[in-house]
Enzyme design. Structure first.
Site, PDB file in Angstrom:
ATOM      1  CG  HIS A 112      -1.734   1.323   1.419  1.00 60.53           C
ATOM      2  ND1 HIS A 112      -2.939   1.089   1.548  1.00 60.53           N
ATOM      3  CD2 HIS A 112      -1.505   2.290   1.722  1.00 60.53           C
ATOM      4  CE1 HIS A 112      -3.598   2.439   1.965  1.00 60.53           C
ATOM      5  NE2 HIS A 112      -2.629   2.909   2.029  1.00 60.53           N
ATOM      6  CD  GLU A 113       1.670   3.719   3.716  1.00 63.61           C
ATOM      7  OE1 GLU A 113       1.991   4.840   2.901  1.00 63.61           O
ATOM      8  OE2 GLU A 113       0.788   3.637   4.426  1.00 63.61           O
ATOM      9  CG  HIS A 167       0.254   5.930  -0.911  1.00 65.05           C
ATOM     10  ND1 HIS A 167      -1.002   6.013  -1.665  1.00 65.05           N
ATOM     11  CD2 HIS A 167      -0.064   5.764   0.370  1.00 65.05           C
ATOM     12  CE1 HIS A 167      -2.045   6.085  -0.613  1.00 65.05           C
ATOM     13  NE2 HIS A 167      -1.503   5.835   0.734  1.00 65.05           N
ATOM     14  CG  HIS A 206      -6.118   6.201   0.363  1.00 60.09           C
ATOM     15  ND1 HIS A 206      -5.891   7.420   0.975  1.00 60.09           N
ATOM     16  CD2 HIS A 206      -5.218   5.355   0.526  1.00 60.09           C
ATOM     17  CE1 HIS A 206      -5.021   7.247   1.753  1.00 60.09           C
ATOM     18  NE2 HIS A 206      -4.441   5.860   1.709  1.00 60.09           N
TER      19      HIS A 206
HETATM   20 ZN   LIG Z   1      -2.667   4.955   2.219  1.00 55.22          ZN
END
Ligand SMILES: [Zn+2]
Ligand SMILES: *[C@@H]1O[C@H](CO)[C@@H](O)[C@H](O)[C@H]1NC(C)=O
Ligand SMILES: *[C@@H]1O[C@H](CO)[C@@H](O)[C@H](O)[C@H]1NC(C)=O
Ligand SMILES: *[C@@H]1O[C@H](CO)[C@@H](O)[C@H](O)[C@H]1NC(C)=O
Ligand SMILES: CC(=O)N[C@H]1CO[C@H](CO)[C@@H](O)[C@@H]1O
Length: 299
Positions: free
Chosen positions: A193-194, A197, A203
């Site tokens: 997830h990170e 980014h 999101h």
């Molecule tokens: Zn996030």
């Protein structure tokens, strides 16, 4: 110091705003918004604040309680000014100071000195290898001549990252609070997830058409956190022709920013596992493949 910067911007803009169309923002609204901006700029001050937030929201994922924009997005300094300007103009106060993919499909990174032990590094490498195995994105450890790279740190304040590649940043930030591997910021899908980014993704629940898929329960959101649920416009984010994904590792949990332990995000379809961080979905991989124009991604 942060306050001074923001206040300076406000003062600088007052004449502009006065001259322009009515904004409908009260002085109180503007002060609240400035407080929101200061809060997300600072994030959790320390481990205690992170732990306190976790206790306050026991059902939330760690990245949702990391105190940043939408929980875990670290903005650039100029973003805060853009957001305030937009807000004063009566718009959402929402930044899309974007920021592109990594050149050559290659994300360059390093572990900051003394931040991680071997187990943490191995868990991060696992996430890196998983992304490489499912996409054409490559990772390369920083060499001394690289000036643009992701500087991975393990400060105990939460999980967070900056969005995408931006030349002027030099060292990009990505933080994963040290934890037992498999727990908190060190769950595999949270690390992915990170890194997503860093690769340029925001999101799932902030995409322009999300209201067709989830209902945001405003009355359950912690006061002052409503901005975390703002939508990006069609011109600002691309779904790459991929369906909304309730179980994306970039989808927030039902209890994100809840004021009262009741849901803030309710699925309009019968889904289980919304907000899960156990696995990365096929559509997560496809999104990366399409954004990075990987061979076969559009077949
Ligand atoms: Zn996030
Ligand atoms: C991208 O690849 C080309 C050719 O291999 C190389 O010359 C260039 O330095 C690379 N750029 C980056 C940012 O890695
Ligand atoms: C990486 O981040 C750490 C912690 O903030 C900082 O001390 C270090 O200087 C950064 N490294 C680079 C190369 O900017
Ligand atoms: C929703 O999904 C669950 C689990 O798959 C199933 O047991 C339930 O019957 C479904 N409910 C509806 C209304 O479709
Ligand atoms: C405390 C509170 O306001 N809870 C609300 C959360 O949202 C649900 C769904 O709208 C309401 O029924 C609750 O009253």
């Amino acid at each position: 110091m942060v306050r001074n910067v923001v206040i300076f911007v406000v003062l600088g803009l007052v004449s502009l705003v006065a001259a322009g169309p009515a904004t409908g923002r009260s002085r109180q609204d503007i002060e609240n918004f400035i407080q929101f901006l200061e809060g997300i700029k600072r994030g959790n001050a320390n481990a205690e604040e992170f732990q306190a937030r976790k206790q306050e929201f026991p059902l939330a994922n760690d990245e949702e309680v990391s105190g940043r924009f939408q929980g875990d997005i670290e903005l650039d300094d100029d973003d805060y000014e853009v957001m305030l300007l937009q807000y004063l103009q009566g718009r959402n106060g929402f930044t899309t100071n974007f920021i592109g993919p990594w050149p050559n499909n290659t994300l360059v990174f390093e572990f900051a000195d003394g931040e991680f032990d071997d187990e943490h590094k191995a868990a991060i490498w696992d996430a890196v290898r998983d992304i490489e195995a499912h996409t054409c994105v490559k990772f390369r450890y920083r060499t001394p001549s690289d000036t643009v790279f992701v500087n991975m740190t393990g400060e105990p304040r939460g999980c967070s990252a900056q969005i995408g590649h931006r030349l002027i940043r030099g060292a990009h930030r990505l933080n994963l609070a040290r934890n037992t591997v498999g727990v908190g910021c060190f769950r595999h899908a949270t690390i992915v997830h990170e890194i997503m980014h860093s690769l340029g993704f925001v999101h799932m629940h902030t995409t322009h058409n999300r209201d067709e898929y989830v209902k945001i329960i405003e009355e359950n959101i912690t006061s002052g956190r409503e901005n975390n649920f703002r939508l990006y416009e069609v011109s600002e984010v691309d779904n790459f022709g991929i369906d909304y994904d309730y179980v994306s590792c970039l989808h927030y949990s039902a209890f994100a920013f809840s004021a009262n332990g009741e849901p803030t995000i309710v699925a309009l379809q019968n889904v289980s596992d919304m907000g899960q961080r156990v696995y990365v979905t096929d559509s997560d991989w496809l999104r990366i493949n399409r954004y990075y124009n990987c061979p076969g991604a559009w077949d």
